[in-house]
Design an enzyme around this catalytic site. Sequence first.
Site, mmCIF file in Angstrom:
data_model
loop_
_atom_site.group_PDB
_atom_site.id
_atom_site.type_symbol
_atom_site.label_atom_id
_atom_site.label_comp_id
_atom_site.label_asym_id
_atom_site.label_seq_id
_atom_site.Cartn_x
_atom_site.Cartn_y
_atom_site.Cartn_z
ATOM 1 N N SER A 122 0.834 -1.210 0.000
ATOM 2 C CA SER A 122 0.000 0.000 0.000
ATOM 3 C C SER A 122 0.860 1.248 0.000
ATOM 4 O O SER A 122 0.362 2.330 -0.295
ATOM 5 C CB SER A 122 -0.845 0.060 1.271
ATOM 6 O OG SER A 122 -1.648 -1.048 1.383
ATOM 7 N N HIS A 124 -2.140 -3.359 -6.634
ATOM 8 C CA HIS A 124 -2.727 -2.986 -5.345
ATOM 9 C C HIS A 124 -4.203 -3.381 -5.323
ATOM 10 O O HIS A 124 -5.049 -2.672 -5.875
ATOM 11 C CB HIS A 124 -2.541 -1.474 -5.138
ATOM 12 C CG HIS A 124 -2.960 -0.988 -3.796
ATOM 13 N ND1 HIS A 124 -3.730 0.140 -3.618
ATOM 14 C CD2 HIS A 124 -2.728 -1.481 -2.561
ATOM 15 C CE1 HIS A 124 -3.946 0.308 -2.326
ATOM 16 N NE2 HIS A 124 -3.350 -0.649 -1.670
ATOM 17 N N GLU A 126 -5.461 -1.347 -8.496
ATOM 18 C CA GLU A 126 -4.613 -0.231 -8.944
ATOM 19 C C GLU A 126 -3.271 -0.821 -9.356
ATOM 20 O O GLU A 126 -2.605 -1.445 -8.527
ATOM 21 C CB GLU A 126 -4.338 0.744 -7.790
ATOM 22 C CG GLU A 126 -5.411 1.738 -7.532
ATOM 23 C CD GLU A 126 -5.001 2.731 -6.442
ATOM 24 O OE1 GLU A 126 -5.026 3.924 -6.714
ATOM 25 O OE2 GLU A 126 -4.676 2.305 -5.314
ATOM 26 N N ASN A 140 -5.827 6.387 -2.506
ATOM 27 C CA ASN A 140 -5.512 6.957 -1.191
ATOM 28 C C ASN A 140 -5.049 8.406 -1.269
ATOM 29 O O ASN A 140 -5.244 9.175 -0.330
ATOM 30 C CB ASN A 140 -4.464 6.104 -0.463
ATOM 31 C CG ASN A 140 -5.103 4.863 0.141
ATOM 32 O OD1 ASN A 140 -6.290 4.866 0.479
ATOM 33 N ND2 ASN A 140 -4.349 3.791 0.254
HETATM 34 P P1 NAD Z 1 -1.389 -9.461 7.126
HETATM 35 O O1 NAD Z 1 -0.540 -9.197 8.308
HETATM 36 O O2 NAD Z 1 -2.807 -9.869 7.313
HETATM 37 O O3 NAD Z 1 -0.691 -10.605 6.223
HETATM 38 C C1 NAD Z 1 0.679 -10.627 5.909
HETATM 39 C C2 NAD Z 1 1.110 -12.089 5.953
HETATM 40 O O4 NAD Z 1 2.399 -12.196 5.356
HETATM 41 C C3 NAD Z 1 1.247 -12.656 7.377
HETATM 42 O O5 NAD Z 1 0.369 -13.761 7.510
HETATM 43 C C4 NAD Z 1 2.712 -13.055 7.478
HETATM 44 O O6 NAD Z 1 2.914 -14.244 8.216
HETATM 45 C C5 NAD Z 1 3.065 -13.256 6.001
HETATM 46 N N1 NAD Z 1 4.493 -13.169 5.708
HETATM 47 C C6 NAD Z 1 5.429 -12.359 6.246
HETATM 48 N N2 NAD Z 1 6.622 -12.600 5.673
HETATM 49 C C7 NAD Z 1 6.436 -13.580 4.759
HETATM 50 C C8 NAD Z 1 7.294 -14.251 3.844
HETATM 51 N N3 NAD Z 1 8.587 -13.981 3.760
HETATM 52 N N4 NAD Z 1 6.753 -15.202 3.042
HETATM 53 C C9 NAD Z 1 5.435 -15.491 3.115
HETATM 54 N N5 NAD Z 1 4.577 -14.889 3.956
HETATM 55 C C10 NAD Z 1 5.081 -13.946 4.765
HETATM 56 O O7 NAD Z 1 -1.276 -8.156 6.198
HETATM 57 P P2 NAD Z 1 -2.221 -7.712 4.988
HETATM 58 O O8 NAD Z 1 -3.199 -6.715 5.470
HETATM 59 O O9 NAD Z 1 -2.678 -8.928 4.245
HETATM 60 O O10 NAD Z 1 -1.172 -6.897 4.091
HETATM 61 C C11 NAD Z 1 -0.304 -7.537 3.196
HETATM 62 C C12 NAD Z 1 0.167 -6.529 2.161
HETATM 63 O O11 NAD Z 1 -0.964 -5.990 1.479
HETATM 64 C C13 NAD Z 1 0.907 -5.320 2.749
HETATM 65 O O12 NAD Z 1 1.952 -4.965 1.866
HETATM 66 C C14 NAD Z 1 -0.169 -4.237 2.793
HETATM 67 O O13 NAD Z 1 0.377 -2.940 2.683
HETATM 68 C C15 NAD Z 1 -0.956 -4.573 1.551
HETATM 69 N N6 NAD Z 1 -2.367 -4.095 1.519
HETATM 70 C C16 NAD Z 1 -3.167 -4.195 2.623
HETATM 71 C C17 NAD Z 1 -4.496 -3.758 2.543
HETATM 72 C C18 NAD Z 1 -5.422 -3.871 3.729
HETATM 73 O O14 NAD Z 1 -6.526 -3.285 3.704
HETATM 74 N N7 NAD Z 1 -5.074 -4.608 4.766
HETATM 75 C C19 NAD Z 1 -5.015 -3.259 1.344
HETATM 76 C C20 NAD Z 1 -4.181 -3.209 0.212
HETATM 77 C C21 NAD Z 1 -2.859 -3.627 0.329
#
Ligand code: NAD
Length: 287
Positions: A115, A136, A148, A186
């Site tokens: 993000s 994204h 995106e 955003n």
């Molecule tokens: P989350 O914490 O729910 O999930 C992340 C997962 O990645 C965790 O389960 C963790 O164990 C795993 N992880 C960490 N290192 C790893 C590796 N080396 N190999 C495999 N898995 C690994 O977080 P999320 O909300 O799913 O966010 C993930 C990404 O998506 C981030 O970059 C975030 O910025 C982006 N994002 C989030 C949202 C949102 O609304 N939450 C929206 C768009 C983008």
Amino acid sequence: MVGVVGCGLMGSGIAEVCARAGYTTVVREIDDDLLARGRQRIEKSLATAVERGKLAAAERDAAAARIRGTTSLQDFAECDLVIEAATENLELKKHTFAELDQVCPSHAILASNTSSIPIIHMATATRRPERVLGMHFMNPVPFMPLIEFVRTLTTSEETLEVARRFGESLGKRIIVSKDRAGFIVNFLLIPYLCEAVRMLEQGFATREDIDVGMMLGTSYPMGPLTLLDFVGLDTTLYIADILFDEFKEPRFAAPTLLRQMVTANFLGRKTGRGFYNYESGERPPSR
Ligand code: NAD
């Protein structure tokens, strides 16, 4: 074959939509326990789609059978596309992209769902910066119809086109942004949300009138304070700080009230209290 790195909130949704669109999908977590939790999230989401009549039971079973979990990146050796959705951390993402670059076939496209981190950092951690872009997805992934794309200084036209066809095959609409903080959505949304908090802070109007004003005056599905409670006040503050850091413009400066509410752990629905107190049974205005 599609690879997904991370099976958290976003990775599980991304793996689900890929499998539902017919792609063989391999998803990687850091241990078996997290993998099992991710898998449960996917199964629950597929079950909800069936309950709501959006998916036939046979399609659910076929989609679930297309997803394979792993804890090893070596299982990405046959992927044509990998979408990284691991924890938001620059060093982790750079390291993951360098590893993916070693393991994946040379034609594979590598995408990040970050993000906030400029995609160029991940692109330059590989020897294929022309085949790296941002994808994204919006939360919740199976429900939100947009992706995106983020094109860096090095992303090739061909990569963008292949990725576009893929995104459309998931049933999503694609928009393309340059590689700068906030992308499109955003960049516009955060100043709007911050302005609503400033209005409340200055006693300009009640929280209900601010929300009803935007809901009924502009046909937004919910008002800005209700939306903040959904997104999470901490997440919004985090993005506002990144935008302010990059552009140094007052419209991105987080209001004091937002910062203090985060300190007080009034993070919105996830902690039971934000602009509305869900714990005590309050509900935001609806149509
Ligand atoms: P989350 O914490 O729910 O999930 C992340 C997962 O990645 C965790 O389960 C963790 O164990 C795993 N992880 C960490 N290192 C790893 C590796 N080396 N190999 C495999 N898995 C690994 O977080 P999320 O909300 O799913 O966010 C993930 C990404 O998506 C981030 O970059 C975030 O910025 C982006 N994002 C989030 C949202 C949102 O609304 N939450 C929206 C768009 C983008």
